[in-house]
Design a protein around this motif. Structure first.
Motif, PDB file in Angstrom:
ATOM      1  N   LYS A 104       5.806   7.299  12.611  1.00  0.00           N
ATOM      2  CA  LYS A 104       5.040   7.710  11.435  1.00  0.00           C
ATOM      3  C   LYS A 104       4.246   6.478  11.020  1.00  0.00           C
ATOM      4  CE  LYS A 104       6.402  10.440   8.214  1.00  0.00           C
ATOM      5  NZ  LYS A 104       7.115  11.023   7.033  1.00  0.00           N
ATOM      6  N   TYR A 106       1.337   4.717   8.669  1.00  0.00           N
ATOM      7  CA  TYR A 106       0.640   4.824   7.387  1.00  0.00           C
ATOM      8  C   TYR A 106      -0.434   3.740   7.288  1.00  0.00           C
ATOM      9  CZ  TYR A 106       4.319   8.008   5.890  1.00  0.00           C
ATOM     10  OH  TYR A 106       5.177   9.079   5.790  1.00  0.00           O
ATOM     11  N   ARG A 110      -8.122   4.598   3.548  1.00  0.00           N
ATOM     12  CA  ARG A 110      -8.379   5.968   3.992  1.00  0.00           C
ATOM     13  C   ARG A 110      -9.323   6.006   5.192  1.00  0.00           C
ATOM     14  NH1 ARG A 110      -9.731   8.153  -0.516  1.00  0.00           N
ATOM     15  NH2 ARG A 110      -7.824   9.296  -0.996  1.00  0.00           N
ATOM     16  N   TYR A 113      -7.302   5.560   8.277  1.00  0.00           N
ATOM     17  CA  TYR A 113      -6.548   6.795   8.535  1.00  0.00           C
ATOM     18  C   TYR A 113      -7.452   7.854   9.169  1.00  0.00           C
ATOM     19  CZ  TYR A 113      -5.235  11.550   7.292  1.00  0.00           C
ATOM     20  OH  TYR A 113      -5.024  12.902   7.326  1.00  0.00           O
ATOM     21  N   LYS A 117      -6.985   9.572  12.758  1.00  0.00           N
ATOM     22  CA  LYS A 117      -6.755  11.020  12.717  1.00  0.00           C
ATOM     23  C   LYS A 117      -7.764  11.743  13.604  1.00  0.00           C
ATOM     24  CE  LYS A 117      -4.583  14.609  10.946  1.00  0.00           C
ATOM     25  NZ  LYS A 117      -3.136  14.843  11.192  1.00  0.00           N
ATOM     26  N   ASN A 123       0.446  12.095  13.642  1.00  0.00           N
ATOM     27  CA  ASN A 123       1.527  11.355  12.988  1.00  0.00           C
ATOM     28  C   ASN A 123       0.992  10.148  12.215  1.00  0.00           C
ATOM     29  OD1 ASN A 123       0.721   9.924  15.215  1.00  0.00           O
ATOM     30  ND2 ASN A 123       2.776   9.467  15.972  1.00  0.00           N
ATOM     31  N   TYR A 125      -0.970   8.811   8.583  1.00  0.00           N
ATOM     32  CA  TYR A 125      -1.023   9.231   7.187  1.00  0.00           C
ATOM     33  C   TYR A 125      -1.717   8.158   6.357  1.00  0.00           C
ATOM     34  CZ  TYR A 125       2.704  12.116   9.119  1.00  0.00           C
ATOM     35  OH  TYR A 125       3.432  12.956   9.913  1.00  0.00           O
ATOM     36  N   TYR A 126      -2.103   8.557   5.168  1.00  0.00           N
ATOM     37  CA  TYR A 126      -2.768   7.647   4.224  1.00  0.00           C
ATOM     38  C   TYR A 126      -1.810   7.313   3.088  1.00  0.00           C
ATOM     39  CZ  TYR A 126      -5.716   6.444   0.191  1.00  0.00           C
ATOM     40  OH  TYR A 126      -6.250   5.853  -0.922  1.00  0.00           O
TER      41      TYR A 126
END
Length: 383
Positions: A104, A106, A110, A113, A117, A123, A125-126
């Motif tokens: 995962k 992070y 943004r 991310y 993405k 998997n 995330y922000y």
């Protein structure tokens, strides 16, 4: 939960992360690994990590920033791996290992991310960074030592771009000069990654090769970073130089070159400060805290900005989209959109003490409400 953490870079957020994990009832083993590690393949580290995993029953591995070598061992042992970037952009040449099901990942920015993405990773995330409000509340400020009108804590980012340009042809030099000029004047947008194309990087490599068979073969990513760090260097040097001629300005950083010392002759060079004990005092005691954000950080709120506000300091930052999203400009912090704007706002707020104090207090309140480690950790551990 039993958690194994590795700290490879003396991460600023590591100790705060461990503090809150333990405060929330988790058992943490924090390994300070200082032997150097290859991000992708490192047999010595992998052997060490294998031994650590055999020594105790861990539920989870956590690192700040993503480390493929850690992910490989976690995949082998079928153990969950959570990573939280505190750097932007990520210093990874590829997305190798990121798609492993154990991960995962992070990103605090943004834009980073969204980039990963878009590669099809499900998997990633922000998650914005956080502030240790418990620690900052306990800091006793030595006003006599740290009080000043304007301070800046951070690197000047001396870039290798001038050396790289010395061997480019005239067209390539002119192109880079234009990119630097445009990016210097552009706030809230980042063009470097788009305009420094693979084709342009290849033309530079061919130029170098024509001069010497032993010439470096710079990648697109490396060339873009050289441009971004150079623009950041120019902005920070310009701001400090101009403000230093009008106000008391202190610079907290590592060694300066002779050219930097000459150009910043009116700025008081104070050397580096300890992140946990001294830096909060600088932020709290400075009337204005400068935060010209690294240009390659396309959207994220840097840790420095959050820490300034968490200390009750007044933040004067370059415009950053996520900063504008989470904080009210002019009410909880102040942002500038040009060198001239930064100088004007520094002058204004230095002469309006009560307004400056109100903004600093509101910024701190926002931090304590919306940027707490407890909230971030609940997200990190939500499986």
């Amino acid at each position: 939960m039993n958690i194994l953490l590795y700290d490879f870079l003396n991460s600023y957020i590591q100790s705060d992360l461990v503090y809150y994990l333990e405060k929330m009832g988790h058992h943490c083993t924090n390994v300070l690994y200082r032997e150097g590690v290859d991000k992708y393949d490192d047999d010595r580290f992998a052997t060490r990590m294998e031994r650590d995993l055999r020594s105790f029953s861990y539920d989870l591995v956590i690192t700040t920033n993503f480390w493929p070598v850690v992910s490989k061992v976690c995949k082998k042992h079928d153990i969950k791996y959570v990573s939280w970037f505190f750097d932007s952009p990520p210093n990874l040449p590829t997305a190798e290992c990121m798609d492993y099901s154990c991960n995962k990942i992070y990103f605090f920015a943004r834009a980073d991310y969204e980039k990963y993405k878009a590669l099809g990773l499900d998997n990633v995330y922000y998650l914005p960074l956080a502030v240790n409000v418990d620690r900052l509340r306990q800091i006793k400020v030595d006003e006599k030592k740290y009080c000043c009108e304007i301070s800046f804590v951070g690197k000047l980012y001396e870039s290798m771009l001038p050396a790289l340009m010395a061997h480019m042809d005239d067209y390539q030099k002119g192109f880079i000069d234009s990119v630097v000029k445009i990016q210097m004047e552009l706030y809230g947008g980042y063009i470097v990654d788009d305009v420094i194309t693979e084709e342009f990087a290849e033309s530079v490599r061919k130029r170098y090769k024509s001069l010497s068979d032993k010439a470096i073969q710079i990648s697109k990513q490396e060339l873009a970073w050289a441009v971004a760090s150079h623009v950041t260097h120019l902005e920070r040097m310009t701001l400090l130089s101009i403000l230093g001629k009008r106000h008391q300005v202190r610079l907290y950083t590592f060694e300066l070159s002779e050219d930097e010392k000459r150009l910043l002759g009116n700025v008081e060079f104070c050397g580096p400060v300890d992140y946990l004990k001294e830096m909060p005092q600088v932020f709290a005691a400075s009337k204005v805290n400068l935060c010209p954000v690294l240009k390659a950080n396309r959207s994220g709120i840097p840790l420095r900005a959050l820490d300034v506000m968490g200390c009750g300091g007044f933040l004067l930052s370059s415009y950053q989209s996520e900063l504008a999203e989470y904080f009210l400009d002019g009410d909880e912090c102040v942002m500038y959109e040009s060198i001239e704007d930064a100088i004007s706002k520094a002058n204004f707020y230095l002469s309006h003490e009560e307004l400056r104090r109100q903004i600093a207090a509101a910024g701190r309140a926002r931090i304590e409400d919306a940027f707490r480690y407890e909230d971030r950790i609940r997200v990190l551990l939500d499986f």
